[in-house]
Write a protein that holds these residues in place. Structure first.
Motif, short mmCIF file in Angstrom:
data_model
loop_
_atom_site.label_atom_id
_atom_site.label_comp_id
_atom_site.label_asym_id
_atom_site.label_seq_id
_atom_site.Cartn_x
_atom_site.Cartn_y
_atom_site.Cartn_z
N ASP A 3 26.79 -68.58 -86.51
CA ASP A 3 25.83 -69.37 -88.42
C ASP A 3 25.24 -70.37 -87.95
N VAL A 4 24.34 -70.19 -88.93
CA VAL A 4 23.52 -71.66 -89.41
C VAL A 4 23.11 -72.93 -89.31
N PRO A 5 24.16 -72.67 -89.61
CA PRO A 5 25.45 -74.55 -89.04
C PRO A 5 25.53 -74.78 -87.67
N MET A 6 25.82 -73.66 -87.30
CA MET A 6 26.03 -73.71 -85.36
C MET A 6 24.75 -74.05 -85.19
N ARG A 8 21.85 -74.29 -86.02
CA ARG A 8 21.11 -75.95 -86.27
C ARG A 8 21.64 -76.83 -84.96
N ARG A 9 22.92 -76.98 -84.90
CA ARG A 9 23.26 -77.79 -84.20
C ARG A 9 22.91 -77.95 -82.70
N ARG A 12 19.49 -78.67 -82.39
CA ARG A 12 18.89 -80.58 -82.74
C ARG A 12 18.97 -80.89 -81.67
N ASP A 20 12.93 -82.08 -90.10
CA ASP A 20 14.43 -80.95 -90.35
C ASP A 20 13.50 -79.93 -91.67
N GLU A 24 14.35 -76.08 -90.63
CA GLU A 24 14.83 -75.26 -91.76
C GLU A 24 14.04 -74.07 -91.74
N LEU A 27 14.72 -71.25 -89.32
CA LEU A 27 16.33 -71.02 -89.11
C LEU A 27 16.12 -69.59 -89.90
N GLU A 28 15.11 -70.31 -91.43
CA GLU A 28 14.87 -69.54 -92.40
C GLU A 28 14.61 -68.01 -91.69
N TYR A 31 16.97 -65.60 -89.13
CA TYR A 31 17.56 -64.88 -89.30
C TYR A 31 17.39 -63.92 -90.17
#
Length: 99
Positions: A3-6, A8-9, A12, A20, A24, A27-28, A31
């Motif tokens: 998912d997006v939070p994972m 992102r990690r 990183r 940042d 973002e 990622l947008e 997806y």
């Protein structure tokens, strides 16, 4: 699939210095692209990592990431998928212009 939070990690870990806002936007766009119908091979995590590296190295404007999907060939390996994504992006931009 992450998912997006994972995701992102994960990104990183590979690109700790990535701004940042660029992350973002990437990622947008990523997806959104994965949700485009008709792709033979959706972009994967490794392609996202390569893509954000290309974006960062070339100093791509953050807004261009979502509106133009620069370096699309890094994300999509099949020519037919690039064509499909390009058509979808044109439709997305045309739809946004009608608002």
């Amino acid at each position: 699939f992450p998912d997006v939070p994972m995701m992102r990690r994960i990104v990183r870990v590979h690109q700790p210095e990535l701004p940042d806002k660029l992350l973002e936007q990437a990622l947008e766009a990523f997806y959104w692209l994965r949700g485009v119908g008709g792709l033979q091979k959706k972009p994967s995590t490794s392609e996202l990592i390569d893509w954000v590296q290309a974006l960062a190295m070339h100093g791509v404007d953050r807004q261009a990431v979502v509106s133009r999907l620069p370096f699309l060939g890094v994300l999509l390996k099949k020519d037919a998928d690039v064509d499909t994504a390009t058509r979808a992006l044109k439709g997305k931009i045309a739809g946004a212009g009608r608002r």
